[in-house]
Design an enzyme around this catalytic site. Structure first.
Site, PDB file in Angstrom:
ATOM      1  N   ALA A  20      18.805  69.913  38.419  1.00  0.00           N
ATOM      2  CA  ALA A  20      18.050  68.709  38.770  1.00  0.00           C
ATOM      3  C   ALA A  20      18.484  68.125  40.120  1.00  0.00           C
ATOM      4  O   ALA A  20      17.679  67.474  40.795  1.00  0.00           O
ATOM      5  CB  ALA A  20      18.203  67.672  37.677  1.00  0.00           C
ATOM      6  N   ASN A  65      21.009  57.697  32.763  1.00  0.00           N
ATOM      7  CA  ASN A  65      22.030  58.576  32.196  1.00  0.00           C
ATOM      8  C   ASN A  65      23.277  57.842  31.722  1.00  0.00           C
ATOM      9  O   ASN A  65      24.058  58.394  30.953  1.00  0.00           O
ATOM     10  CB  ASN A  65      22.416  59.670  33.197  1.00  0.00           C
ATOM     11  CG  ASN A  65      22.722  59.121  34.562  1.00  0.00           C
ATOM     12  OD1 ASN A  65      21.855  58.525  35.211  1.00  0.00           O
ATOM     13  ND2 ASN A  65      23.946  59.287  35.026  1.00  0.00           N
ATOM     14  N   GLN A  71      17.296  63.101  31.384  1.00  0.00           N
ATOM     15  CA  GLN A  71      17.858  62.562  30.131  1.00  0.00           C
ATOM     16  C   GLN A  71      16.782  62.248  29.102  1.00  0.00           C
ATOM     17  O   GLN A  71      17.097  61.785  28.005  1.00  0.00           O
ATOM     18  CB  GLN A  71      18.691  61.299  30.429  1.00  0.00           C
ATOM     19  CG  GLN A  71      19.864  61.534  31.375  1.00  0.00           C
ATOM     20  CD  GLN A  71      21.029  62.299  30.733  1.00  0.00           C
ATOM     21  OE1 GLN A  71      21.086  62.486  29.519  1.00  0.00           O
ATOM     22  NE2 GLN A  71      21.968  62.765  31.556  1.00  0.00           N
ATOM     23  N   SER A 107      16.775  69.487  34.045  1.00  0.00           N
ATOM     24  CA  SER A 107      17.995  70.299  34.098  1.00  0.00           C
ATOM     25  C   SER A 107      18.204  70.975  32.740  1.00  0.00           C
ATOM     26  O   SER A 107      18.021  70.340  31.702  1.00  0.00           O
ATOM     27  CB  SER A 107      19.180  69.373  34.404  1.00  0.00           C
ATOM     28  OG  SER A 107      20.377  70.093  34.333  1.00  0.00           O
ATOM     29  N   HIS A 126      21.143  72.277  31.509  1.00  0.00           N
ATOM     30  CA  HIS A 126      22.441  72.141  30.821  1.00  0.00           C
ATOM     31  C   HIS A 126      22.603  70.839  30.040  1.00  0.00           C
ATOM     32  O   HIS A 126      23.588  70.657  29.332  1.00  0.00           O
ATOM     33  CB  HIS A 126      23.610  72.366  31.788  1.00  0.00           C
ATOM     34  CG  HIS A 126      23.875  71.258  32.750  1.00  0.00           C
ATOM     35  ND1 HIS A 126      24.808  70.282  32.513  1.00  0.00           N
ATOM     36  CD2 HIS A 126      23.352  70.974  33.966  1.00  0.00           C
ATOM     37  CE1 HIS A 126      24.856  69.455  33.555  1.00  0.00           C
ATOM     38  NE2 HIS A 126      23.975  69.855  34.446  1.00  0.00           N
ATOM     39  N   CYS A 149      29.369  62.305  37.575  1.00  0.00           N
ATOM     40  CA  CYS A 149      29.325  62.586  39.018  1.00  0.00           C
ATOM     41  C   CYS A 149      30.037  61.522  39.841  1.00  0.00           C
ATOM     42  O   CYS A 149      30.305  61.713  41.009  1.00  0.00           O
ATOM     43  CB  CYS A 149      27.887  62.681  39.488  1.00  0.00           C
ATOM     44  SG  CYS A 149      26.968  63.831  38.517  1.00  0.00           S
TER      45      CYS A 149
HETATM   46  N1  PLP Z   1      19.637  63.397  37.053  1.00  0.00           N
HETATM   47  C1  PLP Z   1      20.219  62.852  35.971  1.00  0.00           C
HETATM   48  C2  PLP Z   1      19.605  61.656  35.330  1.00  0.00           C
HETATM   49  C3  PLP Z   1      21.386  63.415  35.438  1.00  0.00           C
HETATM   50  O1  PLP Z   1      21.970  62.855  34.364  1.00  0.00           O
HETATM   51  C4  PLP Z   1      21.936  64.551  36.073  1.00  0.00           C
HETATM   52  C5  PLP Z   1      23.194  65.134  35.552  1.00  0.00           C
HETATM   53  O2  PLP Z   1      24.265  64.960  36.013  1.00  0.00           O
HETATM   54  C6  PLP Z   1      21.293  65.090  37.201  1.00  0.00           C
HETATM   55  C7  PLP Z   1      20.144  64.486  37.659  1.00  0.00           C
HETATM   56  C8  PLP Z   1      21.824  66.301  37.908  1.00  0.00           C
HETATM   57  O3  PLP Z   1      21.509  67.450  37.196  1.00  0.00           O
HETATM   58  P1  PLP Z   1      22.176  68.874  37.562  1.00  0.00           P
HETATM   59  O4  PLP Z   1      23.549  68.849  37.006  1.00  0.00           O
HETATM   60  O5  PLP Z   1      21.264  69.865  36.884  1.00  0.00           O
HETATM   61  O6  PLP Z   1      22.132  69.026  39.036  1.00  0.00           O
END
Ligand code: PLP
Length: 350
Positions: free
Chosen positions: A66, A144, A172, A190, A192, A315
């Protein structure tokens, strides 16, 4: 107990099994049997994804996750409309916020919409920022950290009425909300987060108004993203979506059982020493709590034998949560905050 499923999930055994079936040949190869097998498998997987999301296959672009989908869609639309006005929320994931902040340094005109006191982005707050030049609104479906569901169908209707494009990061929301993709011009997914593999995601695009590609090179994926297709990962994301979306009711019952269990656990172990945050318009798999008088990072490392959870987004773990700050939390309340995110499959103590 692993309570960090909003950060990432274990790969589902049926997803693993599906990935193991992947033919190794390059999707673009021809003439020999393994090449034809790859073509059939990938085409079938893409057709499964399209059916799960109820969209045309032309809308699907396979990405590395994502983060890439968000970068591709937002940068790709800025390249098309460099002099227009953009709107995004202050509580987006960093892969959206960081992209907008970077594009601002290149001259993008962007306004940021704030959540209300319940942590929700409302249609009215977006409407207040729209101007004649607005070309894109980007608001995530579910936050998230807090688990709050934003007014997505309403914001989508507003954008449609004003002829504005709408993007939503639905990472999410998959498997937790019934997402209507016909209401989203662009979306990011995403694998995972839904028991699929890491390193694969989807950008759902409007094929009549494609973002400029992020990755240039060969002609894969209708020129939307260059690069050899990852066979195993595509089979994996297709199976993960199939399990998350086609078993929605059963998965939801499982989440509710896990939610009941975790609340009982908190009542038994913490009694009056904890409180629940964000109790309206939320997904059921995220339980946001405050532990009175504790410092979340210390509490989590001291209790890591019992609970594996995080203070917020994986993150930006080192900094105090910008999301909670935007929701009006005091520094003390931010320090007391813990996000417990529940599994969609299996029971908590398994
Ligand atoms: N967007 C949201 C709302 C997320 O929770 C995450 C996960 O960390 C991401 C984007 C990023 O996804 P990815 O780990 O697939 O790059």
């Amino acid at each position: 107990m692993y309570l960090d499923n909003a950060a990432t999930t274990k790969v589902h055994p049926l997803v693993k099994k599906e990935m193991d079936k992947a033919s190794f040949a390059n999707y673009n190869a021809k003439y020999y049997p393994s090449a034809l097998e790859t073509k059939t498998q990938i085409n079938d997987a893409i057709s499964t994804i399209a059916k799960c999301l109820d969209i045309d296959e032309k809308r699907i672009v396979i990405t590395s996750g994502a983060t890439e989908s968000n970068n591709y869609i937002i940068k790709g639309l800025f390249s098309k409309y460099p002099n227009k006005h953009f709107i995004c929320s202050t509580i987006e994931h960093k892969s959206v916020l960081g992209t907008f902040e970077y594009l601002e340094t290149l001259g993008m005109n962007v306004d940021y919409v704030k959540p209300n006191k319940n942590g929700q982005i409302t249609k009215q707050s977006v409407a207040d920022l729209i101007c004649e030049d607005t070309v894109l609104v980007s608001v995530m479906y579910v936050n998230n950290e807090t688990g709050v569901i934003n007014e997505i169908p309403e914001i989508s209707d507003l954008c449609k009425e004003k002829d504005i494009l709408f993007h939503s990061d639905v990472v999410q929301a998959i498997g937790k909300c019934q997402v209507d993709f016909s209401k989203l011009n662009y979306a990011s997914i995403s694998a995972h987060k839904i028991s699929g593999p890491k390193g694969v995601g989807l950008a759902i695009i409007d094929p009549e108004n494609k973002p400029v590609p992020l990755l240039h090179g060969s002609t894969q994926q209708n020129n939307n993203r260059a690069g050899t297709l990852p066979n195993e990962l595509i089979l994996g994301i297709a199976k993960a979506l199939d399990l998350a979306i086609n078993n929605f009711e059963e998965n939801h019952r499982n989440i509710l059982n896990n939610r009941k269990k975790i609340i009982e656990f908190l009542d038994e172990n913490l009694g009056d020493d904890y409180y629940l945050n964000f109790t309206s318009n939320t997904v059921d798999n995220i339980v946001h709590v405050g532990i009175k008088g504790e410092i979340n990072q210390i509490f989590l490392s001291d209790n890591a034998e019992m609970i594996n959870a995080s203070t917020g987004s994986a993150c930006s773990i080192a900094e105090p949560s910008y999301v909670l700050k935007e929701c009006g939390f005091t520094d003390q309340k931010i320090r007391e905050s813990i996000r417990l995110s529940l599994p969609m499959y299996g029971m908590l103590d398994e």
